[in-house]
Design a protein around this motif. Sequence first.
Motif, mmCIF file in Angstrom:
data_model
loop_
_atom_site.group_PDB
_atom_site.id
_atom_site.type_symbol
_atom_site.label_atom_id
_atom_site.label_comp_id
_atom_site.label_asym_id
_atom_site.label_seq_id
_atom_site.Cartn_x
_atom_site.Cartn_y
_atom_site.Cartn_z
ATOM 1 N N ALA A 139 83.275 59.914 97.693
ATOM 2 C CA ALA A 139 82.047 59.211 98.075
ATOM 3 C C ALA A 139 81.628 58.182 97.039
ATOM 4 C CB ALA A 139 80.921 60.214 98.307
ATOM 5 N N PHE A 140 81.770 58.491 95.749
ATOM 6 C CA PHE A 140 81.303 57.540 94.747
ATOM 7 C C PHE A 140 82.247 56.353 94.592
ATOM 8 C CE2 PHE A 140 78.012 60.465 93.782
ATOM 9 C CZ PHE A 140 77.024 59.686 93.208
ATOM 10 N N ALA A 141 83.510 56.530 94.936
ATOM 11 C CA ALA A 141 84.405 55.367 94.983
ATOM 12 C C ALA A 141 83.974 54.426 96.106
ATOM 13 C CB ALA A 141 85.843 55.821 95.188
ATOM 14 N N LEU A 142 83.624 54.985 97.264
ATOM 15 C CA LEU A 142 83.113 54.168 98.369
ATOM 16 C C LEU A 142 81.791 53.514 97.994
ATOM 17 C CD1 LEU A 142 83.818 56.449 101.478
ATOM 18 C CD2 LEU A 142 84.964 54.312 100.882
ATOM 19 N N ASN A 143 80.980 54.218 97.233
ATOM 20 C CA ASN A 143 79.689 53.669 96.812
ATOM 21 C C ASN A 143 79.872 52.395 95.993
ATOM 22 O OD1 ASN A 143 76.718 53.832 96.147
ATOM 23 N ND2 ASN A 143 77.549 54.163 94.108
#
Length: 304
Positions: free
Chosen positions: A228-232
Amino acid sequence: MGETKTLLRIAALALMWGSSFFWIKLGLGMFSPVQLVLARLVLGAAMLLLLCRIQRARLPRDRRLWGHLTVAAFFHNALPFLLFAVGETTVDSGITGVLNSTTPLWVLLAAPMMGTSSRMTGTRLAGLLVGLGGILLIFAPWQASGLLSWGALACLAAAASYGFAFVYEGKYLSGTSLSPYSLSAGQMLVASGFLVLALPAGGFTPVHFQLGPLLAILVLGIGSTGIAFALNYQLLASEGAVAASVVGYLLPVVSVLLGAVFLGEQLNARVIAGMVVVLGGVALTRLQKAAVTAPPAPLVDERV
């Protein structure tokens, strides 16, 4: 194609972050708040390091960049993760959902204070306010208990921390040439270090292993944290802090749908109306993108 990718990223983030409160609730049946957050961050860091290896992406080497990652790790990971874990031990999910959904409004306050543009128009502001109204319809916090409590204050502080972090990351980290996997992995490693320092505050309580909570932590760490934080970071680079934080409005929609599908929870007319209002508010925030990239003004680049 660019708008399609953005919408897919928003949907994926909403699914992963929207289910995180469910996984946290399950995980707290086995771990203390400090243990849960540490496990979440370590698993997220491990997943991101694996993605870096697959993508042949190296961790940052610049000291100044590591300084920015340290600030982001504290305000976007270590502090709010711990505050929400503590808050959920005393506050019901309705209050938590409403308070978490104030994140876009905190972004609006933080952006001018940090000297950045919030890319705000009247339409986008209206969308944010409409979305918040939908959140209130879904959760009806006036019917819940615990609105005036230390747990609720912890959740509100966590949402404010998220708001600051979105703006900070957008200003200092999203414009780098590094892979989002590299940035996210470095941030998770630093955040894990913060939680190691917090272990004396409840991190050494006995752990009684159970399969359900253990699986919940695995999903929370690998999916809702690592991926999720890579997508963020990808969303921050293409859309900015306000657009990225709008994902927070979709989280209650996801959690309500998950409850209806997997837990047999009933959807009444108020909740369904709230979900429709939330989706309408998010749609309004997307109109800014269409206006800026229209053919009559080809030289305007929203990322500037």
